[in-house]
Design a protein around this motif. Structure first.
Motif, short mmCIF file in Angstrom:
data_model
loop_
_atom_site.label_atom_id
_atom_site.label_comp_id
_atom_site.label_asym_id
_atom_site.label_seq_id
_atom_site.Cartn_x
_atom_site.Cartn_y
_atom_site.Cartn_z
N PRO A 87 0.83 -1.21 0.00
CA PRO A 87 0.00 0.00 0.00
C PRO A 87 0.86 1.26 0.00
O PRO A 87 1.80 1.39 0.79
CB PRO A 87 -0.80 -0.13 1.31
CG PRO A 87 -0.84 -1.60 1.58
CD PRO A 87 0.47 -2.14 1.09
N GLY A 88 0.54 2.17 -0.92
CA GLY A 88 1.29 3.42 -1.00
C GLY A 88 2.56 3.32 -1.82
O GLY A 88 3.26 4.33 -2.00
N GLU A 89 2.89 2.12 -2.33
CA GLU A 89 4.10 1.94 -3.12
C GLU A 89 3.73 1.52 -4.54
O GLU A 89 2.79 0.76 -4.75
CB GLU A 89 5.01 0.88 -2.49
CG GLU A 89 5.57 1.24 -1.13
CD GLU A 89 6.74 2.20 -1.22
OE1 GLU A 89 7.25 2.38 -2.35
OE2 GLU A 89 7.14 2.76 -0.19
N ASP A 90 4.49 2.01 -5.51
CA ASP A 90 4.31 1.61 -6.89
C ASP A 90 5.16 0.37 -7.15
O ASP A 90 6.39 0.42 -7.01
CB ASP A 90 4.70 2.75 -7.84
CG ASP A 90 4.43 2.40 -9.29
OD1 ASP A 90 5.31 1.76 -9.91
OD2 ASP A 90 3.36 2.74 -9.79
N THR A 91 4.53 -0.74 -7.50
CA THR A 91 5.25 -2.01 -7.66
C THR A 91 6.32 -1.92 -8.74
O THR A 91 7.44 -2.40 -8.58
CB THR A 91 4.26 -3.15 -7.99
OG1 THR A 91 3.25 -3.20 -6.99
CG2 THR A 91 4.98 -4.49 -8.05
N LEU A 92 5.99 -1.30 -9.88
CA LEU A 92 6.95 -1.17 -10.96
C LEU A 92 8.13 -0.30 -10.53
O LEU A 92 9.29 -0.59 -10.86
CB LEU A 92 6.28 -0.56 -12.20
CG LEU A 92 7.19 -0.32 -13.41
CD1 LEU A 92 7.86 -1.60 -13.85
CD2 LEU A 92 6.39 0.30 -14.55
N GLU A 93 7.85 0.76 -9.79
CA GLU A 93 8.93 1.64 -9.32
C GLU A 93 9.85 0.88 -8.36
O GLU A 93 11.08 1.02 -8.42
CB GLU A 93 8.33 2.85 -8.62
CG GLU A 93 9.37 3.87 -8.16
CD GLU A 93 8.74 5.10 -7.54
OE1 GLU A 93 9.43 5.81 -6.78
OE2 GLU A 93 7.55 5.35 -7.82
N LEU A 94 9.26 0.06 -7.48
CA LEU A 94 10.06 -0.75 -6.56
C LEU A 94 10.91 -1.76 -7.33
O LEU A 94 12.10 -1.96 -7.03
CB LEU A 94 9.15 -1.47 -5.57
CG LEU A 94 9.81 -2.40 -4.56
CD1 LEU A 94 10.84 -1.66 -3.71
CD2 LEU A 94 8.76 -3.06 -3.68
N TYR A 95 10.32 -2.38 -8.33
CA TYR A 95 11.03 -3.35 -9.17
C TYR A 95 12.21 -2.70 -9.89
O TYR A 95 13.32 -3.23 -9.90
CB TYR A 95 10.04 -3.95 -10.17
CG TYR A 95 10.63 -4.87 -11.20
CD1 TYR A 95 11.02 -6.16 -10.88
CD2 TYR A 95 10.76 -4.44 -12.52
CE1 TYR A 95 11.53 -7.01 -11.84
CE2 TYR A 95 11.27 -5.29 -13.50
CZ TYR A 95 11.65 -6.57 -13.15
OH TYR A 95 12.16 -7.40 -14.11
N ASN A 96 12.00 -1.52 -10.46
CA ASN A 96 13.07 -0.82 -11.17
C ASN A 96 14.17 -0.36 -10.22
O ASN A 96 15.35 -0.33 -10.59
CB ASN A 96 12.49 0.38 -11.92
CG ASN A 96 11.69 -0.04 -13.14
OD1 ASN A 96 11.93 -1.10 -13.72
ND2 ASN A 96 10.71 0.77 -13.52
N SER A 97 13.81 -0.01 -8.99
CA SER A 97 14.83 0.40 -8.03
C SER A 97 15.72 -0.77 -7.64
O SER A 97 16.92 -0.62 -7.43
CB SER A 97 14.17 1.01 -6.78
OG SER A 97 13.44 0.04 -6.06
N LEU A 98 15.13 -1.98 -7.58
CA LEU A 98 15.93 -3.18 -7.30
C LEU A 98 16.89 -3.46 -8.45
O LEU A 98 18.05 -3.83 -8.24
CB LEU A 98 15.01 -4.38 -7.08
CG LEU A 98 14.17 -4.37 -5.80
CD1 LEU A 98 13.23 -5.57 -5.78
CD2 LEU A 98 15.06 -4.37 -4.57
N LYS A 99 16.42 -3.28 -9.67
CA LYS A 99 17.29 -3.49 -10.83
C LYS A 99 18.45 -2.50 -10.83
O LYS A 99 19.58 -2.84 -11.18
CB LYS A 99 16.48 -3.35 -12.13
CG LYS A 99 15.46 -4.46 -12.35
CD LYS A 99 14.67 -4.25 -13.62
CE LYS A 99 15.52 -4.44 -14.85
NZ LYS A 99 14.74 -4.38 -16.09
N ALA A 100 18.18 -1.28 -10.40
CA ALA A 100 19.23 -0.26 -10.38
C ALA A 100 20.27 -0.55 -9.31
O ALA A 100 21.43 -0.10 -9.43
CB ALA A 100 18.60 1.13 -10.14
N ASP A 101 19.89 -1.31 -8.27
CA ASP A 101 20.81 -1.58 -7.15
C ASP A 101 21.44 -2.96 -7.24
O ASP A 101 22.00 -3.45 -6.25
CB ASP A 101 20.06 -1.46 -5.82
CG ASP A 101 19.70 -0.02 -5.51
OD1 ASP A 101 20.33 0.88 -6.07
OD2 ASP A 101 18.77 0.19 -4.69
N GLN A 102 21.39 -3.62 -8.39
CA GLN A 102 21.86 -5.00 -8.46
C GLN A 102 23.37 -5.13 -8.26
O GLN A 102 23.86 -6.21 -7.94
CB GLN A 102 21.45 -5.64 -9.78
CG GLN A 102 21.94 -4.93 -11.03
CD GLN A 102 21.43 -5.61 -12.29
OE1 GLN A 102 21.78 -6.75 -12.60
NE2 GLN A 102 20.54 -4.94 -13.00
N ALA A 103 24.12 -4.02 -8.40
CA ALA A 103 25.57 -4.08 -8.16
C ALA A 103 25.88 -4.37 -6.69
O ALA A 103 27.01 -4.75 -6.36
CB ALA A 103 26.22 -2.76 -8.58
#
Length: 213
Positions: A87-103
């Protein structure tokens, strides 16, 4: 803790206990602690573990069975997490943030702990956890799928997965390594490279004489 669970019981049918796994992902910037249950648990060290079982009884965190490693083999383990709807979070935005932090993932530790509960017991404050197994994580993978839910609606699911190996990994490798095609492809996948055909033809070039013009 086991003595407390056993109590005065003298028959095995009187002893009912459940061991649940807890998973500590030691990412570079911020660790993530998950456990196979509902709700958030606080251990005896004050760490919070996020429950991965949803209201329908499904586990968003897909984990494999672990080997003890005493036979010397280094099994590959695949872990996957379905990105939940928060609730209150955008699932796609959370998914993309995980991809950006994969290093922050490659070469980091993944530790499994065990926690005991007696039958019908909910979360206990200051629950003690016990070390079970330590692994090393490799590069993550990300997947997006369009599926039909039980209600008939079309939904898009986002999944992040990681391959990990225990401390037996690398024991059989020579310092210079070999260029066998199978091993080269396996190492490439662990490093996040989808296709590496660089060693496919090395066997054909072995035991041959070449003359430089």
């Amino acid at each position: 803790m086991i003595d407390e669970i056993l109590g005065d019981a003298d028959d095995v049918t009187d002893i009912v206990a459940t061991a649940r796994k807890c998973w500590h992902y030691e990412f570079a910037d911020e660790p993530v602690r998950l456990w196979d249950g509902q709700g958030n648990a606080i251990d005896s060290n004050g760490n919070e573990w996020l429950g991965t079982i949803n209201a329908n009884g499904g586990n968003l965190h897909k984990t494999p069975s672990l080997q003890d490693g005493r036979d010397g083999t280094a099994a590959s383990y695949n872990f996957a997490l379905n990105i939940p709807t928060i609730p209150g979070e955008d699932t796609l935005e959370l998914y993309n943030s995980l991809k950006a932090d994969q290093a922050q993932v490659f070469g980091r530790k993944l530790t499994c702990y065990l926690v005991l509960f007696v039958e019908g017991e909910g979360l206990r404050p200051n629950t003690p956890v016990s070390f079970y197994k330590e692994m090393i994580m490799f590069s993550p993978k990300f997947d997006e799928q369009i599926q039909r839910a039980a209600s008939g609606t079309i939904v898009k699911n986002y999944t992040a997965s990681i391959t990990a190996k225990d401390n037996n990994h690398g024991r059989s490798e020579t310092p210079g390594r070999t260029y066998a095609d199978t091993m080269q492809k396996r190492r490439a996948q662990q490093l996040g490279v989808s296709v590496d055909r660089g060693a496919e033809y090395l066997a054909l070039l072995a035991n041959r004489t070449y003359q430089v013009p």
